[in-house]
Design a protein around this motif. Structure first.
Motif, short mmCIF file in Angstrom:
data_model
loop_
_atom_site.label_atom_id
_atom_site.label_comp_id
_atom_site.label_asym_id
_atom_site.label_seq_id
_atom_site.Cartn_x
_atom_site.Cartn_y
_atom_site.Cartn_z
N ALA A 127 0.83 -1.21 0.00
CA ALA A 127 0.00 0.00 0.00
C ALA A 127 0.86 1.26 0.00
CB ALA A 127 -0.92 0.00 1.22
N GLY A 128 1.95 1.24 0.78
CA GLY A 128 2.83 2.40 0.82
C GLY A 128 3.44 2.71 -0.53
N PHE A 129 3.88 1.69 -1.24
CA PHE A 129 4.49 1.94 -2.55
C PHE A 129 3.43 2.31 -3.59
CE2 PHE A 129 8.10 -0.54 -0.76
CZ PHE A 129 9.07 0.43 -0.97
N LEU A 130 2.21 1.80 -3.44
CA LEU A 130 1.13 2.25 -4.32
C LEU A 130 0.85 3.74 -4.08
CD1 LEU A 130 -1.40 -0.74 -4.20
CD2 LEU A 130 0.04 -0.02 -6.13
N GLY A 131 0.90 4.15 -2.81
CA GLY A 131 0.74 5.56 -2.49
C GLY A 131 1.80 6.42 -3.14
N VAL A 132 3.04 5.91 -3.18
CA VAL A 132 4.13 6.64 -3.83
C VAL A 132 3.84 6.82 -5.32
CG1 VAL A 132 6.56 6.51 -4.51
CG2 VAL A 132 5.89 5.97 -2.18
N GLY A 263 -2.67 10.05 -2.43
CA GLY A 263 -1.42 9.31 -2.27
C GLY A 263 -0.79 9.52 -0.91
N ILE A 264 -0.82 10.78 -0.43
CA ILE A 264 -0.27 11.08 0.90
C ILE A 264 -1.06 10.34 1.97
CG2 ILE A 264 -0.06 12.92 2.62
CD1 ILE A 264 0.69 14.80 0.32
N ALA A 265 -2.39 10.32 1.83
CA ALA A 265 -3.22 9.62 2.82
C ALA A 265 -2.90 8.12 2.84
CB ALA A 265 -4.70 9.84 2.49
N ILE A 266 -2.66 7.54 1.67
CA ILE A 266 -2.32 6.11 1.60
C ILE A 266 -0.99 5.85 2.29
CG2 ILE A 266 -1.71 4.20 0.05
CD1 ILE A 266 -3.67 5.41 -1.99
N ILE A 267 0.01 6.68 2.00
CA ILE A 267 1.34 6.50 2.61
C ILE A 267 1.28 6.66 4.13
CG2 ILE A 267 3.68 7.48 2.77
CD1 ILE A 267 3.39 8.26 -0.19
#
Length: 291
Positions: A127-132, A263-267
């Protein structure tokens, strides 16, 4: 407990303001020069961090000297990369990429510490890399050195955190803090030998704000971890994102579009989830003296 968490919020507010000061330099000084003077001013926190019975030599001499060196080098690289990132990127975007650090910690825990990581933490990594990808949108916007620097800063912070896990139970606060400031001062000072120019008065004022606010943040964070468990204080660092959005808008006219906000919210969500799972699975906070 409440006072400790409040001090944590104040500490990371000071760190965010420190980053805003260095961004106000607009790259008018080389990054390593800003890091050198910032770290030099960071030494002002040592009298407050030094505990009763601590020796000044313990700033340099550790029980596990090799891990001290790892933290010193990682801190120097991470701090320099952070200055480059904040100079080149909007503050919120820089923080979003730097906040991949917990994700990198999870990966390094498997590679270096041979820890078992379950599907929940691996899901947070994905999820973090998808956010990136959502933040960066490669192919749809120009990427530059600032993006790479922010990722390097996050990775360097993760390396420092792994070294902290291994050395924290054996070292004093003054030793752990000393690794960061001494490492940054030494590496940046060596780079300055090739090309150095004295800052102007306005640059000195910004450097003072950058270095002294970072030192203040370190002291407040130490006080916070004395009053509340480190695993309760650590998540307060995510308040820096709120400061980044506010300071970026007020001081630099930064604007957030919807994809970047998502994206920031996902990270941030992935990072916070990782912190929670790290505490439940490894319990390493209880063995470590500082955040």
């Amino acid at each position: 407990m409440f006072k400790g968490i409040l001090l944590g919020f104040l500490a990371f507010a000071a760190f965010a303001l420190s980053d805003a000061f260095v961004k106000l330099l607009h790259g008018s000084l080389p990054a390593y020069e800003a890091v050198f003077f910032g770290a030099l001013l960071g030494l002002s926190a040592l009298p407050f961090i030094k505990g009763e019975g601590d020796r000044w030599s313990e700033v340099l001499l550790a029980q596990r000297q090799g891990l001290w060196v790892v933290r010193a080098v990682a801190s120097a690289i991470g701090t320099t990369a952070a200055v480059i990132a904040f100079t080149a990127l909007p503050m919120a975007e820089a923080f979003a990429l730097i906040f991949l650090m917990p994700i990198f910690v999870t990966i390094l825990s498997v590679l270096v510490l041979k820890e078992h990581v379950g599907w929940r933490r691996w899901s947070a990594v994905v999820a973090g890399f998808l956010g990136v990808l959502v933040v960066l949108r490669p192919g749809f916007r120009e990427l530059g050195a600032g993006h790479l620097a922010a990722l390097v800063c996050g990775l360097a912070g993760a390396i420092s955190m792994i070294a902290l896990r291994l050395s924290g139970p054996h070292e004093k606060r003054i030793t752990l803090y000393g690794a960061g400031v001494i490492g940054s001062t030494t590496l940046a000072g060596m780079l300055m030998l090739t090309n150095f120019s004295w800052p102007h008065l306005d640059q000195w004022l910004l450097l003072l704000g950058y270095g002294l606010l970072a030192a203040l943040g370190a002291v407040l964070l130490m006080l916070a971890t004395r009053r509340a468990p480190a695993n309760h204080v650590a998540p307060t660092q995510y308040s820096q994102m709120l400061w980044a959005v506010l300071l970026g808008y007020v001081l630099f006219g930064d604007q957030l579009d919807w994809p970047m906000a998502v994206g920031i919210a996902i990270i941030l969500g992935a990072g916070l989830f990782t912190f929670i799972r790290e505490d439940k699975v490894t319990r390493w906070w209880k063995r470590t003296r500082v955040v």
